[in-house]
Design a protein around this motif. Sequence first.
Motif, PDB file in Angstrom:
ATOM      1  N   ARG A 169      -6.153   1.986  -5.342  1.00  0.00           N
ATOM      2  CA  ARG A 169      -6.880   0.971  -4.583  1.00  0.00           C
ATOM      3  C   ARG A 169      -8.309   1.408  -4.299  1.00  0.00           C
ATOM      4  O   ARG A 169      -8.589   2.581  -4.092  1.00  0.00           O
ATOM      5  CB  ARG A 169      -6.165   0.689  -3.247  1.00  0.00           C
ATOM      6  CG  ARG A 169      -4.753   0.156  -3.421  1.00  0.00           C
ATOM      7  CD  ARG A 169      -4.041   0.005  -2.094  1.00  0.00           C
ATOM      8  NE  ARG A 169      -4.669  -1.011  -1.246  1.00  0.00           N
ATOM      9  CZ  ARG A 169      -4.357  -2.295  -1.299  1.00  0.00           C
ATOM     10  NH1 ARG A 169      -3.431  -2.724  -2.145  1.00  0.00           N
ATOM     11  NH2 ARG A 169      -4.950  -3.166  -0.501  1.00  0.00           N
ATOM     12  N   THR A 192      -6.750  -3.837  -5.269  1.00  0.00           N
ATOM     13  CA  THR A 192      -5.830  -3.016  -6.055  1.00  0.00           C
ATOM     14  C   THR A 192      -6.329  -2.985  -7.494  1.00  0.00           C
ATOM     15  O   THR A 192      -6.349  -4.004  -8.186  1.00  0.00           O
ATOM     16  CB  THR A 192      -4.399  -3.569  -6.003  1.00  0.00           C
ATOM     17  OG1 THR A 192      -3.939  -3.550  -4.647  1.00  0.00           O
ATOM     18  CG2 THR A 192      -3.467  -2.723  -6.857  1.00  0.00           C
ATOM     19  N   GLU A 218       0.816  -1.216   0.000  1.00  0.00           N
ATOM     20  CA  GLU A 218       0.000   0.000   0.000  1.00  0.00           C
ATOM     21  C   GLU A 218       0.851   1.268   0.000  1.00  0.00           C
ATOM     22  O   GLU A 218       0.333   2.357  -0.201  1.00  0.00           O
ATOM     23  CB  GLU A 218      -0.920   0.010   1.220  1.00  0.00           C
ATOM     24  CG  GLU A 218      -1.936  -1.124   1.229  1.00  0.00           C
ATOM     25  CD  GLU A 218      -2.895  -1.008   2.391  1.00  0.00           C
ATOM     26  OE1 GLU A 218      -2.974   0.084   2.980  1.00  0.00           O
ATOM     27  OE2 GLU A 218      -3.569  -1.998   2.704  1.00  0.00           O
TER      28      GLU A 218
END
Length: 381
Positions: A122, A127, A89
């Motif tokens: 995202r 994703t 992330e």
Amino acid sequence: MSHRTGSGLAAVSTALLAMNRHLEVRDVLKTIVASARELLDAEYAALGVPDDHGGFAQFVVDGVSDAQWKAIGPLPRQHGILAAMLRDETPQRLADVREDPRFEGWPAAHPDMSDFLGLPVRDGDETLAALFLANKRCPRPGGGCGFTEEDEELLGILAQHAAIALTNARLHERSRELTIAEERSRLAHELHDAVSQKLFSLRLTAQAAAALVDRDPARAKDELHQVTALAAEAADELRAAVVELRPAALDEDGLVHTLRTQIHVLDRAHSARVTFDSFSVRALPAAQEEALLRVAQEALHNALRHSGGDRVDVTLARRGPAVVLAVTDNGTGFDPRAVRRAGRHLGLVSMRDRAGGVGGRLRVQSAPGQGTTIEMEVPGG
């Protein structure tokens, strides 16, 4: 707030407005990439949508010519820095991507890249894509400034809204696919009815011929000729059904060709005469073409099912700065005010919504005994 930050946020706002003007996934992807590259003043930008097989379903670049892109070869796989962006992330901001231990090289025709900024796009835990930039342009003669923390923050804001725009575009495409499926089902039902009627007539005619063979051979021969004609018509209807039930090709064929094809099929499937004419109409934005097609289909459905007329004429023509679709039948007509008072809509509400949704307007002209005309007008064309 510094002047630079304010300017950056204004650029983000411009980029967001650009992204949300599009409803097609491919257009949204291209706008995200172009907006990111312009926003952060990078030489190269790219966005990859992963597939389930270790590759990319779509990969969009900005800053690379068509000739360069063709020379680079196949789409990249999910490895190295790209894999890290899809898996993690956190943003990947590197002074020189070539010195990162995860770097695995690139094809010979690939442009040379050094400073690098990338992050995932995202939606919750999913994703959707990997967005990255390379080679920040610098005003200093020596260059080497690289991407900054502020650049990373701005790209993060853009990525969050890119996820929303991309999700909305996907939902729009799925909704359109459902609408197309429903329309195909309706057309299949209409064509089934038409073929069934032909086959029913064919059976009765064949039975009549069989009964006449012994006592009136001449009449039996005439009936058999009719059997042959009805069989040929039924075969034509079946061929039309096969053609019509293929996926709609509005994007590939354009509005005029798609309307002409569908109206040709309806003309064959119904006893009423259905015609189409087009005059001086150029290509319109995709959303307008889809809205015009759906309104034409709804108006045709009403005319063929409810008007009681034996003719429906469809025209698509340029009128000044606008394009006008008109669907006219010679049926029984109705009082539009009485229909509204009775709470019946005949699809008029959805047609008005479709017209209004693309900046157009819908007009209904009808009266008892005088037929009906549905007109939709949109700017452009």
